[in-house]
Write a protein that holds these residues in place. Structure first.
Motif, mmCIF file in Angstrom:
data_model
loop_
_atom_site.group_PDB
_atom_site.id
_atom_site.type_symbol
_atom_site.label_atom_id
_atom_site.label_comp_id
_atom_site.label_asym_id
_atom_site.label_seq_id
_atom_site.Cartn_x
_atom_site.Cartn_y
_atom_site.Cartn_z
ATOM 1 N N ASP A 6 -4.564 31.043 10.866
ATOM 2 C CA ASP A 6 -5.591 31.590 10.053
ATOM 3 C C ASP A 6 -4.960 32.872 9.778
ATOM 4 O O ASP A 6 -5.648 33.925 10.750
ATOM 5 N N PRO A 7 -4.513 33.217 8.681
ATOM 6 C CA PRO A 7 -4.163 34.984 8.618
ATOM 7 C C PRO A 7 -5.452 35.679 8.506
ATOM 8 O O PRO A 7 -5.189 36.806 9.074
ATOM 9 N N ASP A 8 -6.569 35.175 8.316
ATOM 10 C CA ASP A 8 -7.530 35.911 8.092
ATOM 11 C C ASP A 8 -8.510 35.999 9.239
ATOM 12 O O ASP A 8 -9.499 36.459 9.415
ATOM 13 N N TYR A 9 -7.692 35.550 10.351
ATOM 14 C CA TYR A 9 -8.687 35.276 11.854
ATOM 15 C C TYR A 9 -9.207 36.620 12.128
ATOM 16 O O TYR A 9 -10.454 36.478 12.724
ATOM 17 N N ASP A 10 -8.527 37.643 12.065
ATOM 18 C CA ASP A 10 -9.064 38.855 12.409
ATOM 19 C C ASP A 10 -10.071 39.652 11.889
ATOM 20 O O ASP A 10 -10.865 40.378 12.256
ATOM 21 N N ASN A 11 -10.246 39.083 10.695
ATOM 22 C CA ASN A 11 -11.461 39.582 9.836
ATOM 23 C C ASN A 11 -12.800 38.678 9.945
ATOM 24 O O ASN A 11 -13.919 39.048 9.490
ATOM 25 N N GLY A 12 -12.747 37.641 10.758
ATOM 26 C CA GLY A 12 -13.949 36.969 11.102
ATOM 27 C C GLY A 12 -14.631 37.347 12.185
ATOM 28 O O GLY A 12 -14.392 38.261 12.975
ATOM 29 N N ARG A 13 -15.756 36.661 12.650
ATOM 30 C CA ARG A 13 -16.771 37.246 13.866
ATOM 31 C C ARG A 13 -16.263 36.313 15.051
ATOM 32 O O ARG A 13 -16.887 36.692 16.052
ATOM 33 N N SER A 14 -15.480 35.551 15.154
ATOM 34 C CA SER A 14 -15.116 34.666 16.296
ATOM 35 C C SER A 14 -14.907 35.449 17.831
ATOM 36 O O SER A 14 -15.361 35.270 18.762
ATOM 37 N N GLY A 15 -14.172 36.099 17.536
ATOM 38 C CA GLY A 15 -13.577 36.848 18.537
ATOM 39 C C GLY A 15 -14.511 37.862 19.231
ATOM 40 O O GLY A 15 -14.500 38.052 20.534
ATOM 41 N N THR A 16 -15.531 38.293 18.689
ATOM 42 C CA THR A 16 -16.703 39.337 19.019
ATOM 43 C C THR A 16 -18.045 38.393 19.216
ATOM 44 O O THR A 16 -18.950 39.224 19.374
ATOM 45 N N SER A 17 -18.036 37.316 18.723
ATOM 46 C CA SER A 17 -19.273 36.430 18.799
ATOM 47 C C SER A 17 -19.577 36.475 20.143
ATOM 48 O O SER A 17 -19.155 36.477 21.127
ATOM 49 N N GLN A 18 -20.914 35.747 20.163
ATOM 50 C CA GLN A 18 -21.430 35.443 21.660
ATOM 51 C C GLN A 18 -20.777 34.466 22.560
ATOM 52 O O GLN A 18 -20.444 34.661 23.429
ATOM 53 N N MET A 19 -20.484 33.436 21.559
ATOM 54 C CA MET A 19 -19.535 32.349 22.083
ATOM 55 C C MET A 19 -18.214 32.758 22.423
ATOM 56 O O MET A 19 -17.679 32.385 23.375
ATOM 57 N N GLY A 20 -17.714 33.416 21.405
ATOM 58 C CA GLY A 20 -16.267 33.740 21.515
ATOM 59 C C GLY A 20 -16.276 34.672 22.928
ATOM 60 O O GLY A 20 -15.101 34.581 23.788
ATOM 61 N N LEU A 21 -16.977 35.540 23.294
ATOM 62 C CA LEU A 21 -17.056 36.375 24.547
ATOM 63 C C LEU A 21 -17.085 35.657 25.644
ATOM 64 O O LEU A 21 -16.467 35.851 26.574
ATOM 65 N N VAL A 22 -17.974 34.839 25.601
ATOM 66 C CA VAL A 22 -18.259 34.051 27.014
ATOM 67 C C VAL A 22 -17.014 33.023 27.071
ATOM 68 O O VAL A 22 -16.495 32.966 28.371
ATOM 69 N N ALA A 23 -16.406 32.596 26.030
ATOM 70 C CA ALA A 23 -15.074 31.742 26.202
ATOM 71 C C ALA A 23 -14.100 32.674 26.854
ATOM 72 O O ALA A 23 -13.188 32.159 27.701
ATOM 73 N N VAL A 24 -13.882 33.936 26.657
ATOM 74 C CA VAL A 24 -13.013 34.701 27.387
ATOM 75 C C VAL A 24 -13.295 34.975 28.833
ATOM 76 O O VAL A 24 -12.617 34.939 29.776
ATOM 77 N N VAL A 25 -14.566 35.110 29.147
ATOM 78 C CA VAL A 25 -14.873 35.269 30.427
ATOM 79 C C VAL A 25 -14.706 34.150 31.347
ATOM 80 O O VAL A 25 -14.261 33.925 32.349
ATOM 81 N N ARG A 26 -14.960 33.058 30.684
ATOM 82 C CA ARG A 26 -14.584 31.776 31.339
ATOM 83 C C ARG A 26 -13.167 31.386 31.554
ATOM 84 O O ARG A 26 -12.717 31.233 32.610
#
Length: 233
Positions: A6-26
């Motif tokens: 998804d070339p527009d991935y960095d423009n979305g909110r997935s990486g800094t969303s509540q769920m995205g950050l918890v996935a990184v912690v896990r």
């Protein structure tokens, strides 16, 4: 990989969303445990079950003495082969986790590291138990890393908007995941890694996310609604 899908991935909110950050912690908790185990057992066999598109084997970069197996549905493995480079001593298996015939392809007689991140809640308790006990029966010693959800999180998952979006729900939950050690006489609970109250989350998350989790952590039922746990045998 996400940018290629998804070339527009960095423009979305997935990486800094509540769920995205918890996935990184896990993911970091599982990575840290895996590195520690492999440092002590450089001849181990690794089973990364329900691997999805996670590039864990590349992050950890185990020595050539480790045989690493990533397993997920065939369509997921095909995506991985398109977007992730091959490695020596690394095998990808396209199969349902619950069809344990794949276990026949794994070498025995060595320490086992079984990682099941984000998988167990989607299995029934019977399926999860069979998966864990089959691994223990097949190997002389090892470590099992999983994450679980509480009973209320499991039973309320049918109303979870994120899960409903993907037409899925949880199928098991445990208020005290340490009791899973009762599944096998050789299995022993070791410890739990912090998740919603993880220091790295509180230190590095955006202020609005930190505020959200400080409020959630005031309620024990929410604070421990998802757990990252480690066992050994």
């Amino acid at each position: 990989m996400m940018r290629r899908l998804d070339p527009d991935y960095d423009n979305g909110r997935s990486g800094t969303s509540q769920m995205g950050l918890v996935a990184v912690v896990r993911a970091k908790a599982h990575d840290d445990w895996a590195r520690s185990f492999l440092a002590d057992h450089p001849d181990a066999v690794v089973l990364h079950l329900g691997c999805g598109l996670d590039a864990r084997v590349h992050r950890i970069d185990p020595p050539a003495t480790v045989d690493w197996y990533d397993l997920d549905y065939p369509a997921v493995i095909e995506l991985r082969k398109r977007f992730l480079p091959p490695r020596e001593h690394y095998t990808q298996i396209g199969s349902s986790v619950t069809d344990l015939t794949w276990l026949e392809r794994i070498p025995r007689g060595r320490p086992l590291l079984m990682i099941a991140e984000g998988l167990v809640p989607y299995l029934t308790e019977t399926e999860a138990r069979r998966l864990v006990t089959s691994g223990i029966d097949a190997f002389p010693t090892g470590q099992i890393q999983i994450d679980t959800v509480s009973v209320w999180a499991w039973r309320s998952s049918k109303w979870n908007p994120m899960l409903r979006k993907y037409d899925t729900q949880f199928n098991c939950g445990f208020n005290d995941p340490a009791t899973l050690a009762d599944w096998h006489p050789r299995l022993e609970y070791v410890d739990e890694a912090p998740m919603y109250d993880a220091p790295v989350l509180m230190a590095k998350a955006p202020p609005n996310i930190r505020r959200t989790y400080r409020l959630l952590n005031l309620l024990p039922g929410l604070k421990r609604s998802s757990r990252i746990v480690r066992f050994r045998f």
